[in-house]
Design a protein around this motif. Structure first.
Motif, PDB file in Angstrom:
ATOM      1  N   GLY A  35      -1.092   7.463   7.885  1.00 57.28           N
ATOM      2  CA  GLY A  35      -1.739   8.694   7.452  1.00 57.28           C
ATOM      3  C   GLY A  35      -1.385   9.835   8.385  1.00 57.28           C
ATOM      4  N   THR A  36      -0.182   9.796   8.929  1.00 55.79           N
ATOM      5  CA  THR A  36       0.214  10.764   9.955  1.00 55.79           C
ATOM      6  C   THR A  36       1.385  11.640   9.528  1.00 55.79           C
ATOM      7  N   GLY A  74      -4.264   4.014  -1.684  1.00 56.63           N
ATOM      8  CA  GLY A  74      -2.898   3.497  -1.558  1.00 56.63           C
ATOM      9  C   GLY A  74      -2.681   2.155  -2.220  1.00 56.63           C
ATOM     10  N   LEU A 103       2.968   6.225  -6.443  1.00 56.94           N
ATOM     11  CA  LEU A 103       2.105   7.241  -5.843  1.00 56.94           C
ATOM     12  C   LEU A 103       2.788   7.852  -4.614  1.00 56.94           C
ATOM     13  N   ASP A 104       2.736   9.153  -4.523  1.00 51.92           N
ATOM     14  CA  ASP A 104       3.319   9.843  -3.372  1.00 51.92           C
ATOM     15  C   ASP A 104       2.186  10.252  -2.441  1.00 51.92           C
ATOM     16  N   GLN A 105       2.096   9.578  -1.304  1.00 49.67           N
ATOM     17  CA  GLN A 105       0.954   9.815  -0.405  1.00 49.67           C
ATOM     18  C   GLN A 105       0.911  11.247   0.101  1.00 49.67           C
ATOM     19  N   MET A 108      -4.673   7.736  11.187  1.00 47.04           N
ATOM     20  CA  MET A 108      -4.857   9.179  11.113  1.00 47.04           C
ATOM     21  C   MET A 108      -5.025   9.819  12.483  1.00 47.04           C
ATOM     22  N   ALA A 134      -8.833  15.548   4.018  1.00 44.83           N
ATOM     23  CA  ALA A 134      -7.418  15.175   4.153  1.00 44.83           C
ATOM     24  C   ALA A 134      -6.590  16.047   3.229  1.00 44.83           C
ATOM     25  N   LEU A 177     -12.251   8.087   7.002  1.00 43.37           N
ATOM     26  CA  LEU A 177     -11.356   8.524   5.935  1.00 43.37           C
ATOM     27  C   LEU A 177     -10.242   7.552   5.673  1.00 43.37           C
ATOM     28  N   LEU A 225      -8.476   6.488   2.057  1.00 41.72           N
ATOM     29  CA  LEU A 225      -7.061   6.708   1.754  1.00 41.72           C
ATOM     30  C   LEU A 225      -6.341   5.385   1.556  1.00 41.72           C
ATOM     31  N   ALA A 226      -6.683   4.380   2.339  1.00 38.15           N
ATOM     32  CA  ALA A 226      -6.032   3.079   2.165  1.00 38.15           C
ATOM     33  C   ALA A 226      -6.350   2.509   0.789  1.00 38.15           C
ATOM     34  N   ALA A 227      -7.595   2.665   0.342  1.00 42.08           N
ATOM     35  CA  ALA A 227      -7.954   2.168  -0.991  1.00 42.08           C
ATOM     36  C   ALA A 227      -7.170   2.910  -2.074  1.00 42.08           C
ATOM     37  N   ILE A 280      -1.713  13.693  -1.661  1.00 50.23           N
ATOM     38  CA  ILE A 280      -3.129  13.336  -1.787  1.00 50.23           C
ATOM     39  C   ILE A 280      -4.035  14.310  -1.026  1.00 50.23           C
ATOM     40  N   ASN A 339       0.843  -1.196   0.000  1.00 45.77           N
ATOM     41  CA  ASN A 339       0.000   0.000   0.000  1.00 45.77           C
ATOM     42  C   ASN A 339       0.881   1.249   0.000  1.00 45.77           C
ATOM     43  N   ARG A 340       0.623   2.160  -0.977  1.00 44.59           N
ATOM     44  CA  ARG A 340       1.452   3.361  -1.077  1.00 44.59           C
ATOM     45  C   ARG A 340       1.197   4.312   0.088  1.00 44.59           C
ATOM     46  N   PHE A 341       0.083   4.096   0.783  1.00 44.86           N
ATOM     47  CA  PHE A 341      -0.185   4.844   2.005  1.00 44.86           C
ATOM     48  C   PHE A 341       0.399   4.103   3.195  1.00 44.86           C
ATOM     49  N   MET A 369      -9.233   0.323  10.492  1.00 42.98           N
ATOM     50  CA  MET A 369      -8.711  -0.675   9.621  1.00 42.98           C
ATOM     51  C   MET A 369      -7.539  -1.146  10.411  1.00 42.98           C
ATOM     52  N   GLY A 413      -1.986  13.977   2.288  1.00 42.16           N
ATOM     53  CA  GLY A 413      -1.990  12.588   2.738  1.00 42.16           C
ATOM     54  C   GLY A 413      -2.327  12.396   4.199  1.00 42.16           C
ATOM     55  N   GLY A 414      -2.560  13.475   4.909  1.00 43.34           N
ATOM     56  CA  GLY A 414      -2.915  13.349   6.324  1.00 43.34           C
ATOM     57  C   GLY A 414      -4.209  14.090   6.608  1.00 43.34           C
ATOM     58  N   ARG A 415      -4.667  13.992   7.828  1.00 43.87           N
ATOM     59  CA  ARG A 415      -5.905  14.671   8.203  1.00 43.87           C
ATOM     60  C   ARG A 415      -5.738  16.177   8.034  1.00 43.87           C
ATOM     61  N   THR A 473      -2.438  -0.522   5.456  1.00 45.37           N
ATOM     62  CA  THR A 473      -1.276   0.354   5.370  1.00 45.37           C
ATOM     63  C   THR A 473      -0.096  -0.161   6.191  1.00 45.37           C
TER      64      THR A 473
END
Lengths: 410, 410
Positions: free
Chosen positions: A88-89, B332, B339-341, A124, B354, B324, B328-330, B344, A54-56, A192, B357-359, A233
């Motif tokens: 996601g942080t 990814g 892909l650069d998270q 997140m 988001a 969320l 985002l995981a999907a 996003i 997963n890229r995330f 997740m 890539g973060g909140r 992730t």
């Protein structure tokens, strides 16, 4: 209810010389939960891992990749927290994961790059790194070789049962031990979660073989399971060889010793992977999908995953409905452009349900119904175009799956 | 309950000069159901179609492809039966579909290759061709230009509502009509069913443009919907141009006339496609997924489908849970390797949830919750790597989906 799965008994799990495990309640997200686990590895241990595509990917996954790239032959500690996935942080998440490594390295008087961090839980949200580091001394103080069952419990999130297995092999006259733990299929409530697995052996293995070993084992176990097709992730699988069993190091898997050890490693990895499916969210059936007679293993995999991911096939299993059309349709849309439907054979266990792409004239629906009512079912598809094959394991899609995942995050 | 969808009113549907439609109750699978529909096309009509990519495609799909390859400018009749999909039926199924064409051709005194057959319903059961052919005289006798709403009902299987829409355009000073019908999303109880759609226009269109037209319209409508990712064995979309409106034939879409007609055709095709999602099995929400700033449309599509097919995302929509992480995981795991998270951006309707890539620091969960409670939701993802974009439509995954599909075939 998990499908044919029981909690491990601590005495059934063999310690692995060179690995001590400690678990504590650090209150990462909730009180009174074993939520921080450390693996302390003796010097001389070699470590390899495979991680989510997963890229995330989460911060700890990024750090594990870095530390393994430079220090795979000198990793001395693994730290796992539940309750927060640190995914996601962003940059802050990386800093917090580094802080965890720094704290554990300080306590153990090692370099931070000799630590592998793992996190699983909500995403997140900022990792409560202070609570984790505050718990580390207790986790270290708890460290024992016999704590594999406790660790299996310590890494659980919404798993209903801990997952741990052992096997042994005789390698060059020495008995070697393999023990591993795993947690959590796919993506799990409350947000997740993650598949994590840690497998240790005291066998001596040439360090050059280690990176490929993790990949080989994953391809035969964790890369053959699917609950719902979602890829976390944080998914991680780590193999530790402590090299303490006294055997001459394995330098080639194509030897009697190599094969004996590989069989034990594979046995544990496959049991750990299958346990994740057996404890899949809402699972009521354990399904093995075998695809044979493909031109390549890759096209067999396409077909197997198309069947395993079809919500219609999965609900048919839940309903014990021998709905062959749904399986054949999934074969048809799996992505093999030149598939000839008139060559397809389909079996449910011993029942030959479809031949040459159509209903087998001698097939009786009562036979299909009998198999579909079982808790464990083998679906076998023959593509009639080659000699490659693959198999994977999945579960059904039940009302409980929807209930579990539709519940608001707790 | 369908999401913001109503049954069509017959008077709202414009007849298309050159097309007459007849419907009858032939008792294909059950009594007292409109289950055989014929479209009678005037000489001079041109027909194009696109069909399922499922390699297990049904017998009628194979015959449609053949007949269109040789007779796309002289197709004179379309015959559709519900109750039986004639799929997974091998050589016998082909013979039965041919027999249907032969019977209708005999009654209409045309060549069998001028008939396109369509079937939808249970699969792997022999097509009751005798009942269908016995019903053809009544269907022909019923044929009227004004029977579009009746046809929408006649092709339903487990759809809860018929689906039909009209639009008109002015082309070279002439008013041209576009009317179409569709049925059944994805794979439907009792076995698996089919997406079928028939779209007619009286506009004159150069025959060379027809095959690409069907593909273009499908790519902007039916190829942008997904219920559960399952692709039926029978999916078909057919466009008929009767060339009776008196306009100079369209020879280029990049003209004012071409664009006016294309807009009307697209409007009807998109409404028909969206109606299928609105009436998706167990659907409680209609979700539009927009993916922007990709390098290619194809990679945008990968991301959009990953989101639309994720059972976790779909159950979160069902639960009105602004989860969320699942979206985002999907993104990814959609398959964009580089892909650069950190690039996003994610929006739920107008709410920027988001960033990088973060909140989003200014995001309030109450705002996400408000949007998720709506019956119609737009999910917008920006990939930050280019200028391509795509959109598709899907629905949520509810308890009713499992109930509908887990019910034993009735």
């Amino acid at each position: 209810m998990p499908v044919n799965l029981k909690a491990p008994v601590a005495q059934d799990l063999a310690p692995v010389a060179g690995i001590r495990i400690g678990v504590t309640e650090a209150g990462v997200r909730k009180a009174n939960r074993k939520d921080v686990t450390v693996f302390l590895l003796d010097e001389g241990s070699h470590v390899a891992g495979v991680f989510t595509k997963n890229r995330f990917c989460a911060a700890p996954v990024q750090i594990c990749r870095e530390h393994l790239a430079s220090h795979s032959q000198s990793i001395r500690a693994i730290v796992i927290n539940t309750g927060n996935a640190n995914a996601g942080t962003g940059a802050d998440g990386l800093a917090r994961a580094h802080a965890t490594c720094d704290a554990l390295a300080g306590l153990l008087k090692i370099n931070a790059q000799q630590v592998l961090p793992f996190s699983t839980g909500v995403i997140m949200e900022p990792l409560p790194v202070d609570r984790i580091t505050a718990g580390l001394p207790a986790a270290i103080a708890d460290a024992q070789p016999g704590h594999w069952a406790k660790a299996a419990e310590g890494i659980m999130t919404t798993d209903t049962l801990p997952k741990a297995f052992s096997a042994s092999a005789t390698v060059a006259g020495k008995t070697v031990q393999v023990t591993g733990i795993s947690k959590g299929a796919g993506m799990i409530r409350p947000n997740m979660a993650t598949m994590l697995s840690f497998l240790g052996t005291d066998a001596a293995i040439s360090p050059e073989l280690m990176p490929a070993l993790a990949k080989t084992l994953a391809d035969q176990s964790f890369n053959r399971i699917t609950i719902d097709g979602d890829t976390s992730t944080n998914d991680s699988f780590v193999v530790v060889a402590t090299n303490q069993a006294g055997n001459a190091p394995i330098t080639d898997w194509n030897t009697a010793d190599g094969q004996a050890l590989m069989a034990a490693l594979r046995e544990v990895a496959q049991k750990l992977a299958q346990a994740i499916v057996r404890d899949g969210e809402g699972a009521t059936k354990f399904i093995q999908i075998e695809v044979e007679q493909g031109r390549t293993e890759e096209e067999c995999r396409l077909v197997a995953y198309a069947i395993a991911h079809s919500p219609l096939v999965k609900t048919a299993f839940f309903a014990s409905d021998p709905n062959l059309g749904r399986i054949l349709a999934a074969v048809g849309y799996a992505g093999i452009d030149d598939l000839d439907q008139t060559q397809i054979e389909l079996y449910l266990d011993d029942v030959h349900v479809a031949t040459k792409g159509g209903r087998n004239p001698s097939y009786q629906e009562a036979d299909g119904q009998r198999v579909m009512k079982q808790q464990e079912i083998v679906v076998r598809v023959q593509l009639g175009r080659g000699s490659a094959s693959t198999q994977l394991w999945t579960c059904d899609l039940s009302h409980d799956y929807v209930s579990i995942n539709a519940d608001y995050r707790s």
